[in-house]
Design a protein around this motif. Structure first.
Motif, mmCIF file in Angstrom:
data_model
loop_
_atom_site.group_PDB
_atom_site.id
_atom_site.type_symbol
_atom_site.label_atom_id
_atom_site.label_comp_id
_atom_site.label_asym_id
_atom_site.label_seq_id
_atom_site.Cartn_x
_atom_site.Cartn_y
_atom_site.Cartn_z
ATOM 1 N N PHE A 217 0.825 -1.217 0.000
ATOM 2 C CA PHE A 217 0.000 0.000 0.000
ATOM 3 C C PHE A 217 0.855 1.261 0.000
ATOM 4 O O PHE A 217 1.054 1.886 -1.036
ATOM 5 N N VAL A 218 1.383 1.643 1.131
ATOM 6 C CA VAL A 218 2.061 2.933 1.202
ATOM 7 C C VAL A 218 3.382 2.933 0.432
ATOM 8 O O VAL A 218 3.751 3.946 -0.184
ATOM 9 N N GLY A 219 4.092 1.797 0.436
ATOM 10 C CA GLY A 219 5.362 1.733 -0.305
ATOM 11 C C GLY A 219 5.174 1.932 -1.807
ATOM 12 O O GLY A 219 5.831 2.783 -2.416
ATOM 13 N N PRO A 220 4.287 1.148 -2.439
ATOM 14 C CA PRO A 220 4.031 1.364 -3.873
ATOM 15 C C PRO A 220 3.514 2.760 -4.196
ATOM 16 O O PRO A 220 3.903 3.350 -5.207
ATOM 17 N N LEU A 221 2.621 3.302 -3.352
ATOM 18 C CA LEU A 221 2.119 4.649 -3.603
ATOM 19 C C LEU A 221 3.245 5.670 -3.523
ATOM 20 O O LEU A 221 3.344 6.578 -4.362
ATOM 21 N N PHE A 222 4.097 5.532 -2.532
ATOM 22 C CA PHE A 222 5.203 6.476 -2.376
ATOM 23 C C PHE A 222 6.108 6.440 -3.604
ATOM 24 O O PHE A 222 6.478 7.483 -4.160
ATOM 25 N N LEU A 223 6.479 5.231 -4.049
ATOM 26 C CA LEU A 223 7.371 5.095 -5.196
ATOM 27 C C LEU A 223 6.706 5.582 -6.477
ATOM 28 O O LEU A 223 7.317 6.308 -7.281
ATOM 29 N N ALA A 224 5.444 5.210 -6.691
ATOM 30 C CA ALA A 224 4.736 5.626 -7.904
ATOM 31 C C ALA A 224 4.608 7.133 -7.981
ATOM 32 O O ALA A 224 4.830 7.740 -9.038
ATOM 33 N N TYR A 225 4.271 7.764 -6.863
ATOM 34 C CA TYR A 225 4.051 9.200 -6.890
ATOM 35 C C TYR A 225 5.354 9.979 -6.919
ATOM 36 O O TYR A 225 5.391 11.102 -7.426
ATOM 37 N N ALA A 226 6.429 9.407 -6.392
ATOM 38 C CA ALA A 226 7.738 10.057 -6.529
ATOM 39 C C ALA A 226 8.142 10.087 -7.999
ATOM 40 O O ALA A 226 8.545 11.137 -8.534
ATOM 41 N N LEU A 227 8.023 8.949 -8.685
ATOM 42 C CA LEU A 227 8.382 8.899 -10.100
ATOM 43 C C LEU A 227 7.416 9.732 -10.931
ATOM 44 O O LEU A 227 7.831 10.466 -11.840
ATOM 45 N N GLY A 228 6.125 9.640 -10.615
ATOM 46 C CA GLY A 228 5.131 10.401 -11.372
ATOM 47 C C GLY A 228 5.332 11.902 -11.232
ATOM 48 O O GLY A 228 5.220 12.649 -12.211
ATOM 49 N N THR A 229 5.633 12.363 -10.022
ATOM 50 C CA THR A 229 5.875 13.793 -9.810
ATOM 51 C C THR A 229 7.113 14.242 -10.561
ATOM 52 O O THR A 229 7.131 15.319 -11.175
ATOM 53 N N TYR A 230 8.149 13.406 -10.538
ATOM 54 C CA TYR A 230 9.363 13.768 -11.285
ATOM 55 C C TYR A 230 9.084 13.833 -12.786
ATOM 56 O O TYR A 230 9.535 14.762 -13.469
ATOM 57 N N LEU A 231 8.347 12.869 -13.317
ATOM 58 C CA LEU A 231 8.038 12.882 -14.751
ATOM 59 C C LEU A 231 7.295 14.159 -15.130
ATOM 60 O O LEU A 231 7.594 14.789 -16.151
ATOM 61 N N PHE A 232 6.317 14.547 -14.313
ATOM 62 C CA PHE A 232 5.559 15.765 -14.598
ATOM 63 C C PHE A 232 6.477 16.981 -14.593
ATOM 64 O O PHE A 232 6.362 17.878 -15.438
ATOM 65 N N TYR A 233 7.403 17.001 -13.636
ATOM 66 C CA TYR A 233 8.347 18.113 -13.516
ATOM 67 C C TYR A 233 9.331 18.128 -14.679
ATOM 68 O O TYR A 233 9.531 19.153 -15.339
ATOM 69 N N ALA A 234 9.929 16.975 -14.961
ATOM 70 C CA ALA A 234 11.028 16.906 -15.921
ATOM 71 C C ALA A 234 10.591 17.171 -17.348
ATOM 72 O O ALA A 234 11.370 17.690 -18.155
#
Length: 341
Positions: A217-234
């Protein structure tokens, strides 16, 4: 095709924005069966990864399941994102219900997402626009004139730690807590998403145990949203991005000059739902994700994009670029604002 070695003003002229967008319209149609298959396959992969994270007898396999779950969550989010653009199963009532439920469960309620993301598409690379729905970008002159507190707030918003904790900063706070507090009547679904998320966290912790909560639950969400936020930024933060004054801004220029193409290989392209074809997506957001490569291959003007990758070198380079220098026509570091001031 434009020569990227030249500034936009010196390149061979592109077709008009309207003409270029018109040439993408044949790809803004979908195959309903293909859309349904992609949706079913994505949810099946998500269920399989979550099962591995929950039930695998050996903890390294549970970690692997959690990582796979995080990657499939990104793909599931892209399907939701396409549906919100009307690019995926727009006439299906069951799909609409499904995606709205997904939005609640994944901290992306449809109302706030549509409001902020549509604003982002309408104002990408617009120097004078309100930064709602995106990361604020200052010019070097704005940086020099800002107060110390204003500079601190800007640094915090764009800091790598803020991106790393996108689960909290971008999703729990920006898409759920803040809009609900500011306007609970309009954004009641943001409050609902937050409440459902807390309730699920408590239920999983109490009845399934800390390991399931962490691995599935929290581990996958944390990893997915870290990568997703970076993709949106980059994909809008690279050295030769062009941020435009109001008098020079056009939708097509913003798509081609301020949105990148993420070259990441077929496996990551699957997990990221082809969002790497970001310049194509911004040119016409009604193209289904599975037709973005087809559109790029068919239209020569889309074949020399600004390229980014997920290599450590490119990630580090992206995170060092924080200010737009109009006199140079590119992004620079903080220290360059003073060196050229």
């Amino acid at each position: 095709m434009p020569d990227r070695s030249l500034p936009p003003s010196d390149r061979a002229p592109l077709p008009s924005g309207k003409e270029l967008i018109a040439r993408t319209r044949p790809f803004a149609t979908q195959d309903v069966a293909r859309s349904g298959w992609n949706l079913a396959a994505t949810y099946a992969a998500l269920a399989a990864a979550a099962t591995l994270a929950v039930a695998a007898p050996w903890w390294p396999l549970r970690v692997l399941g959690g990582v796979l779950e995080a990657l499939v969550l990104i793909r599931a989010f892209i399907l939701f994102h396409d549906a919100m653009h009307g690019a995926l199963l727009p006439s299906s009532r069951w799909a609409k219900v499904l995606f709205h439920v997904q939005g609640i469960l994944t901290l992306t309620p449809a109302r706030i997402w549509n409001d902020t993301h549509n604003h982002h598409h309408a104002n990408t690379a617009r120097l004078a626009a309100d930064p709602a729905g995106t990361f604020v970008t200052w010019t070097t002159e704005q940086w020099r004139q800002a107060s110390g507190w204003q500079r601190l707030a800007y640094r915090v918003e764009r800091h790598p730690v803020t991106l790393l904790f996108g689960y909290v900063t971008a999703f729990l706070y920006s898409l759920c807590l803040m809009p609900f507090v500011k306007n609970p009547k309009r954004y009641w679904t943001s409050g609902l998403a937050l409440g459902v998320h807390v309730a699920l966290s408590v239920v999983l912790w109490v009845f399934a145990g800390p390991a399931v909560y962490l691995f599935a639950f929290v581990g996958p969400l944390f990893l997915a949203y870290a990568l997703g936020t970076y993709l949106f930024y980059a994909q809008h933060n690279f050295d030769d991005v062009h941020i435009l004054a109001e008098s020079h801004w056009t939708h097509s220029d913003a798509a081609l000059e301020a949105s990148s193409y993420l070259r990441c290989g077929k496996v990551m392209a699957w997990f990221t739902g082809n969002i790497g074809y970001h310049h194509v997506h911004h040119l016409n957001p009604r193209i289904p994700f599975y037709r973005l490569p087809e559109a790029m291959a068919a239209i020569p003007e889309l074949q020399q994009p600004h390229v980014t990758t997920l290599s450590p070198r490119d990630i580090a380079r992206c995170l060092r670029l924080n200010l737009w220098a109009p006199e140079l026509g590119r992004m620079v570091r903080y220290r360059d604002a003073w060196a050229r001031g």
